[in-house]
Design a protein around this motif. Structure first.
Motif, PDB file in Angstrom:
ATOM      1  N   LEU A  34       0.114  -1.385  -0.130  1.00 45.56           N
ATOM      2  CA  LEU A  34      -0.294   0.244  -0.298  1.00 45.56           C
ATOM      3  C   LEU A  34       0.667   1.655  -0.043  1.00 45.56           C
ATOM      4  O   LEU A  34      -0.088   2.067  -0.830  1.00 45.56           O
ATOM      5  CB  LEU A  34      -0.952  -0.042   1.112  1.00 45.56           C
ATOM      6  N   HIS A  39      -1.576   4.192  -1.309  1.00 42.34           N
ATOM      7  CA  HIS A  39      -2.889   3.917  -1.324  1.00 42.34           C
ATOM      8  C   HIS A  39      -3.081   4.102   0.142  1.00 42.34           C
ATOM      9  O   HIS A  39      -3.124   3.068   0.939  1.00 42.34           O
ATOM     10  CB  HIS A  39      -2.720   2.722  -1.473  1.00 42.34           C
ATOM     11  N   VAL A  69      -8.566  -1.699  -3.413  1.00 41.75           N
ATOM     12  CA  VAL A  69      -7.233  -0.622  -3.571  1.00 41.75           C
ATOM     13  C   VAL A  69      -7.316  -0.214  -5.017  1.00 41.75           C
ATOM     14  O   VAL A  69      -6.758  -0.192  -5.466  1.00 41.75           O
ATOM     15  CB  VAL A  69      -5.857  -1.388  -3.660  1.00 41.75           C
ATOM     16  N   GLU A  71      -7.322   3.606  -4.576  1.00 39.61           N
ATOM     17  CA  GLU A  71      -7.521   4.983  -4.234  1.00 39.61           C
ATOM     18  C   GLU A  71      -5.707   5.408  -4.769  1.00 39.61           C
ATOM     19  O   GLU A  71      -5.654   6.481  -3.622  1.00 39.61           O
ATOM     20  CB  GLU A  71      -7.849   5.886  -3.471  1.00 39.61           C
ATOM     21  N   GLY A  72      -5.093   4.778  -5.047  1.00 42.52           N
ATOM     22  CA  GLY A  72      -3.031   5.537  -4.935  1.00 42.52           C
ATOM     23  C   GLY A  72      -2.828   5.930  -5.706  1.00 42.52           C
ATOM     24  O   GLY A  72      -3.561   6.882  -6.315  1.00 42.52           O
ATOM     25  N   ASP A  74      -1.540   9.030  -4.206  1.00 44.91           N
ATOM     26  CA  ASP A  74      -2.137  10.619  -3.563  1.00 44.91           C
ATOM     27  C   ASP A  74      -1.381  11.103  -3.419  1.00 44.91           C
ATOM     28  O   ASP A  74       0.020  10.283  -3.174  1.00 44.91           O
ATOM     29  CB  ASP A  74      -2.420  10.349  -1.725  1.00 44.91           C
ATOM     30  N   ARG A 157      -2.888   2.016 -12.219  1.00 43.71           N
ATOM     31  CA  ARG A 157      -2.856   1.871 -10.737  1.00 43.71           C
ATOM     32  C   ARG A 157      -2.789   0.704 -10.432  1.00 43.71           C
ATOM     33  O   ARG A 157      -2.152  -0.274  -9.458  1.00 43.71           O
ATOM     34  CB  ARG A 157      -3.838   2.639  -9.516  1.00 43.71           C
TER      35      ARG A 157
END
Length: 168
Positions: A34, A39, A69, A71-72, A74, A157
């Motif tokens: 992650l 994420h 998974v 919303e990577g 960021d 992603r």
């Protein structure tokens, strides 16, 4: 209960206090995957997007199973900004955070070695774009181009996460 109790009362290293209940290598690999993709909507950064699995073949040892998974990458992601008592203790436990660092180094090396653009292009090349179907409502070309970029970014992603899971 045993994990909660050990986290609340024990000053021993995590490998001693909860090592019989939680697979610390699995914890480190989950955290690292992650962190590698930025994420923060899953454990250890948030309390969602993860299942704990008590492995019956390993005496009920807890393992981490990620889901959603999505919303990577960021840009404001901080890999060590965690919310749970277990993750906070791991940050300050030399052995535990060492396992996270080792797993994160391996995941970042895997990312660096991937030709993500080719993987995404090949994957998207096998799927007909939504705008090419005959529909009662035409999709304006400019709107389709914008949507295609969004889909490519999302798929990129997802393919990177898949690549980590396959290589790990």
């Amino acid at each position: 209960e045993a994990v909660d109790s050990a986290l609340a009362t024990s000053s021993e290293p995590l490998s001693t206090s909860i090592g019989a209940y939680v697979d610390l290598d699995d914890l480190a690999e989950h955290w690292a995957a992650l962190a590698a993709v930025g994420h923060r909507k899953a454990w250890p950064y948030d309390f969602g997007d993860v299942y704990l699995y008590a492995d019956p073949d390993d005496g009920g040892m807890f393992r981490f199973v990620p889901w959603n998974v999505d919303e990577g990458w960021d840009v404001e992601f901080g890999w060590d900004y965690v919310q749970s008592a277990l993750a906070t203790r791991c940050l300050y436990d030399e052995d535990c955070i060492g396992r996270v660092h080792t797993a994160l180094d391996a995941d970042l090396d895997a990312l660096d070695g991937m030709d993500v653009d080719t993987i995404v292009t090949e994957a998207l090349g096998t799927v007909a774009p939504v705008g090419s179907f005959t529909t009662p409502r035409k999709v304006p070309e400019a709107l389709w181009a914008k949507r295609e970029k969004e889909l490519r970014a999302r798929n990129r992603r997802q393919w990177i996460v898949l690549g980590i899971a396959v290589s790990g």
